[in-house]
Design an enzyme around this catalytic site. Structure first.
Site, PDB file in Angstrom:
ATOM      1  N   VAL A  73       0.858  -1.185   0.000  1.00 54.42           N
ATOM      2  CA  VAL A  73       0.000   0.000   0.000  1.00 54.42           C
ATOM      3  C   VAL A  73       0.893   1.233   0.000  1.00 54.42           C
ATOM      4  CG1 VAL A  73      -1.715   1.320   1.306  1.00 54.42           C
ATOM      5  CG2 VAL A  73      -1.903  -1.171   1.190  1.00 54.42           C
ATOM      6  N   ALA A 118       4.520   4.102   2.834  1.00 59.17           N
ATOM      7  CA  ALA A 118       4.063   2.865   2.208  1.00 59.17           C
ATOM      8  C   ALA A 118       4.251   1.727   3.200  1.00 59.17           C
ATOM      9  CB  ALA A 118       4.860   2.593   0.936  1.00 59.17           C
ATOM     10  N   LYS A 119       3.673   0.605   2.921  1.00 53.42           N
ATOM     11  CA  LYS A 119       3.881  -0.580   3.764  1.00 53.42           C
ATOM     12  C   LYS A 119       3.492  -1.797   2.961  1.00 53.42           C
ATOM     13  CE  LYS A 119       5.161  -1.413   8.057  1.00 53.42           C
ATOM     14  NZ  LYS A 119       6.076  -0.634   8.893  1.00 53.42           N
ATOM     15  N   GLY A 120       4.073  -2.954   3.301  1.00 54.10           N
ATOM     16  CA  GLY A 120       3.730  -4.175   2.601  1.00 54.10           C
ATOM     17  C   GLY A 120       3.629  -5.333   3.564  1.00 54.10           C
ATOM     18  N   ASP A 159      10.346  -5.344   8.434  1.00 52.40           N
ATOM     19  CA  ASP A 159       9.389  -5.128   9.512  1.00 52.40           C
ATOM     20  C   ASP A 159       9.252  -6.495  10.199  1.00 52.40           C
ATOM     21  OD1 ASP A 159       7.391  -2.961  10.522  1.00 52.40           O
ATOM     22  OD2 ASP A 159       6.134  -4.726  10.332  1.00 52.40           O
TER      23      ASP A 159
END
Ligand code: NAD
Length: 429
Positions: A73, A118-120, A159
């Site tokens: 995202v 952003a992050k995934g 992460d």
């Protein structure tokens, strides 16, 4: 799109209280409301710019084909490329990734570095997968996102349950597709592959720096300051070690399966050695065993939740006995708990400021990769210190100027910066 403009946040149910997307949206709405944010910009910034869902086929070690669902995202790329980690866990959800992506936008803006958010994540159980399976899944996920990531587009990082090795696989896969080594596509890499010195300790170092600043602000001194840390992983152990080095008395350490307490202080160097040998903090001779929930509400000057989200909720916030809450984890406090902490007069250093030392040093890694010239650890640490001190002061000044708590101030400052850039760039087409 539903109308959200200029409504104050409604009361949250208990289920909503721990939903990270609802939590970040409630905080965004409150800060945007106070900023009197323009209706259109409010809508632009409340929702992610892009959400990518991929279904990744992976050949498992026994020959079976398994299909994993992954997300990336990109909440905002207004101030620069997207920036944010990738997590592997069975309970990864689009809502969680959305919330974490938005937090990254606000975090990068609070410390004023030129990144968006952003992050995934991939829904998987990494503990039950072999290294080979993890590598194939990571490479296929990278291939599926090849058009959307890149040093100028979106720069992933580790992460939960991803690490330097995962980043090395992503960097290699991306580079193979591009036909040349491009190490700035991810941060959190091993130092020999373009990682930055100081990155591993950076989040804990940032926490120790903002804690020092809070002490100065409140006329306290390290030698008379007691600290309890929840979580003894990367963030928790480095925060505890660096504070202990500066003369703070670390009296408690909490883990998911128990805690340690010693009113005279725990020798963190010895505890680190013990954990390295035994793989656990339990049984450490320099402290007594304690209850994991009790440790969080025990009397101390500084409490550092550095484990996971939603540990301070409407159920235990009233019992907290700290003077300063320095949020090492992302989202450790729910919005309902925020109000209780404010009534208690606890000085909160919110996550988007407190744990921003990690992304700040990731920014340094990206800069060094693009220059092809690497700084010494001292240079990295000095630059980090300057940014953390400036950012702490910016948030504090904003809080005083607007008569709001530190968390709302941090959100207002961040949203103001992103809104300004978004307006200045204008709406294309
Ligand atoms: P980690 O996996 O290295 O450490 C987490 C530690 O917390 C582990 O020791 C684990 O056993 C413990 N833990 C997990 N659940 C717990 C619970 N319910 N109660 C008590 N202890 C528990 O992870 P990390 O990198 O240290 O990250 C911790 C938090 O900090 C996460 O919220 C992460 O998103 C956030 N964060 C990390 C970084 C970074 O640079 N690593 C940067 C910013 C934010």
């Amino acid at each position: 799109m539903q109308s959200v403009v200029k409504e104050t946040a409604p009361a949250l149910t208990l289920a909503q209280e721990t939903n990270p997307w609802e939590a970040q949206a409630a905080r965004f709405d409150e800060a945007a409301h106070r900023l009197k944010l323009d209706d259109g910009i409010w809508k632009v910034l409340r929702y992610p710019a892009r959400e990518i869902i991929v279904h990744i086929p992976v050949q498992m070690d026994d020959g079976r084909i398994e299909v994993f669902t992954g997300y990336r995202v990109q909440h905002s790329v207004a101030r620069g490329p997207g920036k944010g980690g990738i997590r592997y866990a069975p309970d990864v959800s689009l809502d969680e990734v959305r919330a974490l992506a938005s937090w990254m936008t606000w975090k990068c803006a609070v410390v004023n570095i030129p990144f968006g958010g952003a992050k995934g994540g991939i829904i998987c159980d990494p503990k039950s997968m072999s290294q080979g399976e993890l590598e194939r899944m990571t490479r296929r996920y990278t291939a599926a996102l090849i058009e959307f990531i890149g040093p100028e587009k979106d720069v992933p990082a580790p992460d939960m349950n991803t690490n330097e090795q995962t980043m090395a696989w992503i960097m290699d896969t991306y580079s193979m597709h591009m036909g040349q080594t491009i190490n700035a596509v991810v941060t959190g890499k091993p130092v020999n592959l373009g990682g930055s010195r100081g990155r591993r300790e950076a989040t804990g170092r940032g926490i120790s720096i903002v804690t020092d600043q809070a002490l100065k602000h409140l006329n306290m001194v390290p030698a008379e300051t007691t600290v309890i840390v929840q979580g003894f992983g990367n963030v928790g152990s480095n925060s505890a070690k660096l504070l202990w080095d500066k003369g703070y008395k670390v009296i408690g350490i909490g883990e998911y399966d128990g805690a340690l307490f010693n009113a005279d202080g725990i020798d963190i160097s010895e505890l680190l050695e013990f954990k390295a040998k035994k793989g656990t903090i339990h049984g450490f001779p320099g402290a007594q065993a304690a209850d994991k929930d009790e440790i969080l509400v025990s009397k101390c000057d500084v409490l550092i939740p550095a484990a996971t989200e939603n540990v301070i909720t409407s159920r235990n916030a009233a019992k907290l006995q700290c003077r300063i809450l320095c949020e090492g984890a992302n989202g450790p406090t729910t919005t309902v708990a925020d109000k209780i902490l404010e009534e208690k007069g606890i000085f909160v250093i919110p996550d988007i400021l407190a744990n921003a030392g990690g992304v700040t040093t990731s920014y340094f890694e990206w800069v060094q990769d693009r220059m092809g010239y690497f700084w010494t650890e001292d240079e990295v640490n000095q630059r980090l210190e300057r940014i953390m001190i400036d950012s702490f002061n910016d948030v504090l000044q904003y809080s005083v100027a607007h008569g709001v708590n530190n968390r709302t101030a941090a959100y207002m400052l961040a949203i103001d910066r992103v809104a300004y850039t978004t307006k200045q760039r204008g709406m294309y087409a």
